[in-house]
Scaffold this active site. Structure first.
Site, PDB file in Angstrom:
ATOM      1  N   GLU A 283     -15.122  60.270  -2.053  1.00 18.58           N
ATOM      2  CA  GLU A 283     -16.572  60.527  -2.130  1.00 18.58           C
ATOM      3  C   GLU A 283     -17.081  61.021  -3.489  1.00 18.58           C
ATOM      4  O   GLU A 283     -17.810  62.013  -3.569  1.00 18.58           O
ATOM      5  CB  GLU A 283     -16.966  61.525  -1.037  1.00 18.58           C
ATOM      6  CG  GLU A 283     -16.550  61.061   0.341  1.00 18.58           C
ATOM      7  CD  GLU A 283     -16.915  62.035   1.457  1.00 18.58           C
ATOM      8  OE1 GLU A 283     -17.269  63.185   1.180  1.00 18.58           O
ATOM      9  OE2 GLU A 283     -16.856  61.606   2.631  1.00 18.58           O
TER      10      GLU A 283
ATOM     11  N   GLU B  18     -12.133  55.276   8.363  1.00 14.15           N
ATOM     12  CA  GLU B  18     -12.653  56.311   9.268  1.00 14.15           C
ATOM     13  C   GLU B  18     -13.623  55.708  10.280  1.00 14.15           C
ATOM     14  O   GLU B  18     -14.708  56.233  10.512  1.00 14.15           O
ATOM     15  CB  GLU B  18     -13.343  57.420   8.453  1.00 14.15           C
ATOM     16  CG  GLU B  18     -12.468  58.009   7.357  1.00 14.15           C
ATOM     17  CD  GLU B  18     -13.102  59.172   6.593  1.00 14.15           C
ATOM     18  OE1 GLU B  18     -14.124  59.718   7.038  1.00 14.15           O
ATOM     19  OE2 GLU B  18     -12.555  59.532   5.532  1.00 14.15           O
TER      20      GLU B  18
HETATM   21  C1  GLA Z   1     -15.429  62.537   5.483  1.00 16.21           C
HETATM   22  C2  GLA Z   1     -13.981  62.843   5.165  1.00 16.21           C
HETATM   23  C3  GLA Z   1     -13.173  62.977   6.413  1.00 16.21           C
HETATM   24  C4  GLA Z   1     -13.889  63.821   7.447  1.00 16.21           C
HETATM   25  C5  GLA Z   1     -15.241  63.261   7.718  1.00 16.21           C
HETATM   26  C6  GLA Z   1     -15.886  64.078   8.814  1.00 16.21           C
HETATM   27  O1  GLA Z   1     -15.614  61.239   5.874  1.00 16.21           O
HETATM   28  O2  GLA Z   1     -13.379  61.863   4.359  1.00 16.21           O
HETATM   29  O3  GLA Z   1     -11.965  63.580   6.111  1.00 16.21           O
HETATM   30  O4  GLA Z   1     -14.010  65.148   7.020  1.00 16.21           O
HETATM   31  O5  GLA Z   1     -15.966  63.318   6.512  1.00 16.21           O
HETATM   32  O6  GLA Z   1     -14.989  64.311   9.864  1.00 16.21           O
END
Ligand code: GLA
Length: 334
Positions: A136, A244
Site C-alpha cells: 500500500e 485478499e
Molecule cells: C490490508 C492489509 C491486510 C489487512 C486488511 C484488513 O488490506 O494488507 O493485511 O490488514 O488491510 O484486514
C-alpha cells in the site's frame, strides 16, 4: 471441462492457480481447520506475521502463532504467502526511533529491516512461495503518487527500490510482490503502472503485483477493470496474485446495519460476481498464479466490523456454519 463433481476448490483449480485463505491461529482447528484442509493449498497469516505482531519490541520476536501456521502448512502439503514487510500500518514505533529517542537514520532503519527480513526468511522461508515486500505505498488522493509514510521520509524517494533490493539479498527461491488495494481501478492502476514501470526500468528485483481484491456485489465495472489491470501488469512482465479476496454485501458508502442475514437478492448478486470473477481469473491463468481469500467462511471475517462497526457481512464462499454457498457452486463449476 466440467468440474461439477469435484468438491475441493484447490483440487478444481490445481491446473490454474493456488487457492489460499487468510488465517488466525484459531482457524487451524475446528470447522475452519477442516475447510482449510479440504479446499485450500495456501495460507496467509491474517495478522501474525505483520511487523508489529511478530517483532513488537526490538529483538523480541513472537513466533508462536506463525510457527503453528508453518506446522499446519507442512502437515498438509500447502504453501504460504509472507505478509508483509513494509507497511504504514501495524508497524511498531520502536523501529523509527534510535537509542537516544531521535528519529533513526536511514542506515539504521535499513539495518533493522534487514535483520527482520533475515530472521523471518530463516525461519519461514522454506514454506513461503511469495512475500509481500511493500504494502500500500500508492496515495489514494489524486495528484499525488506516493503515500507519505515514515518509511519514505526516512529512506527517501527511492525507498521502494531500495527495500526490494534489500529483500532480494535475503530471499532465495520465493517471488517478491508489491501489494495494494483498488489497484485495478483506473486512477490507482495508472499510478501503479507508472511506479512499477519505473521500478523495472531501474532494474528492481520484483516479480509481481498483488491485487488485494476487497470487492463488493454492486460494482458493475469490476470485470472490465480487472481485465484491463491484469493485462497492463502482464505487459510489464509481472505476475499477478489475488491476495485478499472478499465480496462484501455492501458497497463502501452503504451504512445499513439492520440485516440479520443477507437478502436473497444480495446472495444472488454475490453468486453472479463470484462466477464472473473466477471466470476472469481462469482466463488469465498464465498471469495469475495464486488466489487468496481474506477469510475462510462467513463465520468470521474482518468485514464483520469494517467499515461499519458491529455489522455482520457475508463475504465468503462458505456460510456461517462453514457450508458451501451458491457462490461456492459458481466458483467451482466450470
Ligand atoms: C490490508 C492489509 C491486510 C489487512 C486488511 C484488513 O488490506 O494488507 O493485511 O490488514 O488491510 O484486514
Amino acid at each position: 471441462m466440467c468440474n461439477a463433481k469435484i468438491l475441493s476448490l484447490s483440487e478444481a483449480y490445481k491446473d490454474y492457480f493456488k487457492i489460499g485463505a487468510a488465517v488466525r491461529v484459531e482457524d487451524l482447528q475446528g470447522v475452519h481447520g477442516e475447510l482449510l484442509k479440504k479446499h485450500f493449498n495456501s495460507i496467509t497469516a491474517e495478522n501474525a506475521m505483520k511487523f508489529g505482531e511478530i517483532q513488537p519490541v526490538e529483538g523480541k520476536y513472537d513466533f508462536d502463532k506463525t510457527d503453528k501456521m508453518k506446522e499446519f502448512v507442512l502437515n498438509n502439503n500447502m504453501g504460504m504467502r509472507g505478509h508483509t514487510f513494509l507497511w504504514h500500518n501495524q508497524t511498531p514505533t520502536w523501529l523509527f526511533v534510535d537509542n537516544n529517542g531521535n528519529q533513526v537514520s536511514k542506515e539504521l532503519l535499513l539495518e533493522r529491516l534487514k535483520q527482520h527480513i533475515r530472521t523471518l526468511v530463516n525461519r519461514y522461508g522454506d514454506v513461503i512461495y511469495a512475500w509481500d515486500v511493500v504494502n500500500e505505498a500508492i496515495e489514494d488522493k489524486s495528484g499525488e503518487q506516493y503515500r507519505d509514510t515514515t518509511w519514505r521520509r526516512i529512506i527517501g524517494e527511492d525507498y521502494i527500490k531500495t527495500v526490494f533490493e534489500l529483500a532480494k539479498e535475503e530471499i532465495n527461491g520465493a517471488q517478491l510482490y508489491y501489494n495494494d488495494y483498488n489497484n485495478e481501478l483506473p486512477n490507482k492502476l495508472d499510478k501503479s503502472y507508472i511506479m512499477l514501470k519505473d521500478l523495472i526500468a531501474k532494474g528492481t528485483p520484483i516479480d509481481g503485483v498483488g491485487i488485494q481484491a476487497h470487492w463488493n456485489i454492486t460494482d458493475n465495472n469490476l470485470i472490465d477493470n480487472l481485465r484491463n489491470a491484469i493485462e497492463k501488469y502482464a505487459s510489464l512482465g509481472l505476475k499477478v496474485q489475488i491476495t485478499e479476496l472478499d465480496v462484501s454485501m455492501f458497497n463502501f458508502e452503504n451504512k445499513r446495519k439492520d440485516l440479520l442475514e443477507p437478502t436473497s437478492e444480495m446472495l444472488y448478486l454475490q453468486e453472479k460476481m463470484y462466477n464472473n470473477i473466477f471466470g476472469t481469473f481462469r482466463e488469465y491463468k498464465d498471469v495469475v498464479n495464486s488466489v487468496t481469500f481474506w477469510g475462510i467462511s462467513d463465520m468470521y471475517t474482518w468485514k464483520d466490523n469494517f467499515p461499519v462497526h458491529g455489522r455482520k457481512d457475508w463475504t465468503m464462499l462458505f456460510d456461517i456454519n462453514g457450508r458451501p454457498k451458491a457462490s461456492y457452486d459458481r466458483a467451482i463449476k466450470f
